[in-house]
Design a protein around this motif. Sequence first.
Motif, mmCIF file in Angstrom:
data_model
loop_
_atom_site.group_PDB
_atom_site.id
_atom_site.type_symbol
_atom_site.label_atom_id
_atom_site.label_comp_id
_atom_site.label_asym_id
_atom_site.label_seq_id
_atom_site.Cartn_x
_atom_site.Cartn_y
_atom_site.Cartn_z
ATOM 1 N N ALA A 144 -0.857 1.940 -38.370
ATOM 2 C CA ALA A 144 -2.049 1.095 -38.335
ATOM 3 C C ALA A 144 -2.635 0.978 -36.936
ATOM 4 O O ALA A 144 -3.835 0.717 -36.781
ATOM 5 C CB ALA A 144 -1.721 -0.299 -38.877
ATOM 6 N N ASP A 145 -1.818 1.173 -35.912
ATOM 7 C CA ASP A 145 -2.282 0.982 -34.532
ATOM 8 C C ASP A 145 -2.286 2.285 -33.738
ATOM 9 O O ASP A 145 -2.223 2.272 -32.508
ATOM 10 C CB ASP A 145 -1.388 -0.055 -33.840
ATOM 11 N N HIS A 146 -2.367 3.415 -34.450
ATOM 12 C CA HIS A 146 -2.311 4.709 -33.771
ATOM 13 C C HIS A 146 -3.460 4.876 -32.788
ATOM 14 O O HIS A 146 -3.262 5.248 -31.631
ATOM 15 C CB HIS A 146 -2.337 5.841 -34.799
ATOM 16 N N ASP A 147 -4.674 4.629 -33.240
ATOM 17 C CA ASP A 147 -5.837 4.815 -32.369
ATOM 18 C C ASP A 147 -6.950 3.888 -32.846
ATOM 19 O O ASP A 147 -7.814 4.291 -33.617
ATOM 20 C CB ASP A 147 -6.309 6.275 -32.392
ATOM 21 N N ALA A 148 -6.906 2.650 -32.396
ATOM 22 C CA ALA A 148 -7.919 1.682 -32.812
ATOM 23 C C ALA A 148 -9.289 2.143 -32.338
ATOM 24 O O ALA A 148 -9.451 2.541 -31.177
ATOM 25 C CB ALA A 148 -7.599 0.304 -32.244
ATOM 26 N N PRO A 149 -10.293 2.119 -33.203
ATOM 27 C CA PRO A 149 -11.606 2.664 -32.847
ATOM 28 C C PRO A 149 -12.405 1.704 -31.977
ATOM 29 O O PRO A 149 -12.154 0.499 -31.943
ATOM 30 C CB PRO A 149 -12.279 2.833 -34.212
ATOM 31 N N GLY A 150 -13.395 2.261 -31.297
ATOM 32 C CA GLY A 150 -14.316 1.430 -30.530
ATOM 33 C C GLY A 150 -15.491 1.030 -31.393
ATOM 34 O O GLY A 150 -16.548 1.666 -31.356
ATOM 35 N N LEU A 151 -15.309 0.008 -32.202
ATOM 36 C CA LEU A 151 -16.374 -0.437 -33.101
ATOM 37 C C LEU A 151 -17.471 -1.146 -32.320
ATOM 38 O O LEU A 151 -17.217 -1.796 -31.303
ATOM 39 C CB LEU A 151 -15.811 -1.385 -34.167
ATOM 40 N N THR A 152 -18.688 -1.022 -32.809
ATOM 41 C CA THR A 152 -19.783 -1.812 -32.241
ATOM 42 C C THR A 152 -19.593 -3.274 -32.641
ATOM 43 O O THR A 152 -18.788 -3.599 -33.525
ATOM 44 C CB THR A 152 -21.136 -1.314 -32.764
ATOM 45 N N ASP A 153 -20.322 -4.150 -32.010
ATOM 46 C CA ASP A 153 -20.233 -5.577 -32.362
ATOM 47 C C ASP A 153 -20.577 -5.789 -33.825
ATOM 48 O O ASP A 153 -19.951 -6.611 -34.518
ATOM 49 C CB ASP A 153 -21.179 -6.397 -31.478
ATOM 50 N N ALA A 169 -12.986 17.443 -45.843
ATOM 51 C CA ALA A 169 -12.101 17.636 -44.695
ATOM 52 C C ALA A 169 -12.493 16.703 -43.557
ATOM 53 O O ALA A 169 -11.634 16.228 -42.811
ATOM 54 C CB ALA A 169 -12.156 19.094 -44.238
ATOM 55 N N GLN A 170 -13.798 16.439 -43.413
ATOM 56 C CA GLN A 170 -14.238 15.531 -42.359
ATOM 57 C C GLN A 170 -13.635 14.145 -42.553
ATOM 58 O O GLN A 170 -13.183 13.516 -41.591
ATOM 59 C CB GLN A 170 -15.770 15.445 -42.335
ATOM 60 N N PHE A 171 -13.605 13.676 -43.793
ATOM 61 C CA PHE A 171 -13.006 12.362 -44.045
ATOM 62 C C PHE A 171 -11.516 12.381 -43.710
ATOM 63 O O PHE A 171 -10.995 11.457 -43.073
ATOM 64 C CB PHE A 171 -13.211 11.949 -45.504
ATOM 65 N N LEU A 172 -10.812 13.413 -44.160
ATOM 66 C CA LEU A 172 -9.373 13.496 -43.907
ATOM 67 C C LEU A 172 -9.083 13.583 -42.411
ATOM 68 O O LEU A 172 -8.114 12.997 -41.918
ATOM 69 C CB LEU A 172 -8.790 14.701 -44.643
ATOM 70 N N ASP A 173 -9.935 14.310 -41.682
ATOM 71 C CA ASP A 173 -9.765 14.394 -40.226
ATOM 72 C C ASP A 173 -9.960 13.023 -39.573
ATOM 73 O O ASP A 173 -9.225 12.658 -38.636
ATOM 74 C CB ASP A 173 -10.759 15.394 -39.641
ATOM 75 N N ARG A 174 -10.952 12.284 -40.035
ATOM 76 C CA ARG A 174 -11.215 10.955 -39.464
ATOM 77 C C ARG A 174 -10.062 10.003 -39.755
ATOM 78 O O ARG A 174 -9.667 9.203 -38.903
ATOM 79 C CB ARG A 174 -12.522 10.389 -40.040
ATOM 80 N N PHE A 175 -9.483 10.124 -40.949
ATOM 81 C CA PHE A 175 -8.327 9.288 -41.282
ATOM 82 C C PHE A 175 -7.158 9.625 -40.361
ATOM 83 O O PHE A 175 -6.492 8.730 -39.823
ATOM 84 C CB PHE A 175 -7.931 9.487 -42.748
ATOM 85 N N GLY A 225 -2.993 8.657 -37.386
ATOM 86 C CA GLY A 225 -1.943 9.544 -36.899
ATOM 87 C C GLY A 225 -1.448 10.573 -37.888
ATOM 88 O O GLY A 225 -0.826 11.561 -37.481
ATOM 89 N N VAL A 226 -1.681 10.378 -39.171
ATOM 90 C CA VAL A 226 -1.274 11.338 -40.200
ATOM 91 C C VAL A 226 -2.389 11.415 -41.240
ATOM 92 O O VAL A 226 -3.237 10.528 -41.329
ATOM 93 C CB VAL A 226 0.042 10.929 -40.905
ATOM 94 N N ARG A 227 -2.351 12.473 -42.014
ATOM 95 C CA ARG A 227 -3.313 12.570 -43.115
ATOM 96 C C ARG A 227 -2.850 11.658 -44.255
ATOM 97 O O ARG A 227 -1.652 11.429 -44.433
ATOM 98 C CB ARG A 227 -3.424 14.005 -43.611
ATOM 99 N N PRO A 228 -3.791 11.153 -45.041
ATOM 100 C CA PRO A 228 -3.384 10.344 -46.188
ATOM 101 C C PRO A 228 -2.788 11.236 -47.268
ATOM 102 O O PRO A 228 -2.929 12.466 -47.229
ATOM 103 C CB PRO A 228 -4.710 9.733 -46.667
#
Length: 749
Positions: free
Chosen positions: A190-199, A262-268, A273-276
Amino acid sequence: MEKSDSADISSVTVLIPQPPGRAYDYALPVGYEDQPLERGRIVDVPLGPRTIRAVVWGPGQGDVDPDRLKPIADVPDIPAFPASLCDLIDWIAAYTVQPPGIVLRLAMAMPNRWQEPKPQILYGATGQEPDRMTPARKRVLAQLNEGPALRMADVTEMAGVSSSVIKGLVKQGAVEEIVAHARPPALPDADHDAPGLTDHQRAAADALCEHVGPQRQDGFSVSLLEGITGSGKTETYFESVAATLRGGEQALILMPEIALTAQFLDRFEARFGVRPLEWHSDLSLRQRQRVWSAVASGQPYVVVGARSALFLPFQNLGLIIVDEEHEGAYKQDEGVTYHGRDMAIVRGQLGAHPVILASATPSLESALNAARGRYHHVQLTERYGEAVLPSINLLDLREHTPEPGQFLSRSLVQRAVETIGRGEQALFFLNRRGYAPLTLCRTCGHRIQCKDCDSWLVEHRFRRKLQCHHCGYQEPVPRVCPSCEAEDSMVPIGPGVERVAEELTDLLPQARITVLSSDFLARDRARLGLTDKAAARRSIREMAQERIRQFADGAFDIMIGTQIVAKGHNFPNLTLVGVVDADLGLSGGDLRAAERTFQLMTQVAGRAGRAEKPGQVWLQSYDPDHPVMKALGSGDAQAFQMIDAQERQQLGMPPFGRLAGLLLTGPDRGRVEDAAREMARAAPRGQGISLFGPAEAPIAMIRGRYRMRLLLKTTLDIRIQPLLATWVAAVKLPSNVRLQIDVDPHDFM
């Protein structure tokens, strides 16, 4: 025998997952007399001459003499179905008016699902040379030296050799067999790479997370995440997935198969850190077994799958997300006719966990539930970063008429020329496969139809075939008219994506053009010689993903595609979208036709201008004054939805009334018509109840079976399922006439 007053504690009721789909009492096996089998326990039971796998559904009913009961044959060491899955099966059976055992089949589609996975034999290069090198051996060793060890089937396919070549190399010591034992999939972090979300995104994510995780106060809830295309809905709801994982719970993300990219799986993978874990129709038996075992373990995995993933035995499910919740692909129209979105909400309610619905164009049902306060409504109204929504423009084909024999207006082609000249990309969209939807004789007007269906054959010019898109029947394009025998008189009518590609290639010979549709990919797959259907589908999916990657990387200037390109893709350099026929989905009398057209056009338009370069969308239409076209041009989705809601409310159509469709099919037209008339005579009557039909279905025959339809409409205060059950029970149909019931139908063809 007279039924006893209480359930029999020495027996259990077992639900059988095959027709007629009912439950039978079985005696407990030896060793289980003092530990009754709980509901959901998987067992093997004798049924006639066979032993089949089934599920304990409750205590014995006691209406059969215990001495006459057959004992359960075996109780395999397999996790039981959770109570919420058993309850879901019962709920769907009651809602769809189907026997529960037939619904149970949806959860038991793989016969060997619960067998322990066998070790896999892989083949790797040892570095040793064989005594004699042949071209075939050289290809095998080159393949194995380039990467990791592979399965026999993969090596033979990739190197183009038979298995005997590989076995010979094993004997020579140049290739070795490696026994690979299956490992459980890695858990997402869950904390592998927290995204930089906009406000804006962070506020939406926080609003969703209020109802997610083990500490949630409200148990079951539904949230509608409505975000414009390119607003970052996926990254936003990923935070809900992360909150679920931190609490040690499992998550399910439902997607239409077409959007599982594949784009969705890559983003996940970048986020966690792993594919779903994936669940869809293209998985091999071994892959399905792996996913089933993982979710049955209760470990905090995330599954991304098509609607059938709802029936996986999650032991610790804490969240369901329905992405593209408006998509018609969630509705199953054959067999057990259920809607994946609606059943996801039911499973959430039965399991007391949250459900998130995500869409840029919510369905009318979801929008109304949000407006009425039944769903939490979370909105994303800005695109991510510097990107802005594209301008949407209407091209009136009555004024901008294409040249004879062409289907693209000069104005649209000129914009494509300018786009390519700036080093940007264009997408041409037409939701029609093949070269032309109709082939007719210009001498006598004869139209070529399928021999087994009431439909025209579609020309696929690159395969030199005419094909039925309902049953798959194919035949060569005739040189002589089958009716008048005129030679060279058969002409294609109307465009498909192949014809648009041909036109653009002629008009823009310097442009790098690619086509993305299942037919084109199937043509490429055929060159590989794959015969296994699952392997063929996987091959098509992989080729589609590769073609999409190539376009995203700038390998092509123009892509022409069907709805396979409309969802889930991000093309940073795509700035022009041209819709060849925006009117295509508006005809046919379907109550959701306008809604679906608006949603599809919005999704296609959303591919443009997703980075820093602004995008423009041009919709070719012969009816630019249609409410859908006006709403698309103005960007006023709410105004369109209000008009659509008012029209449905006036007609008493869903979601303001209830509908059930009855489809009768059979090989004998007379018998089907007689059965339909008999059904109409026995139909329920009363205030608030209306019957339409019987009438011949718009497609009157498919696969040699004639089709008649009836439609039952009631007001919202009337439960339609009891009416249907009583109605169907009152009519005995001929053995060769089938009846399919569809509660809340989406398909009226």
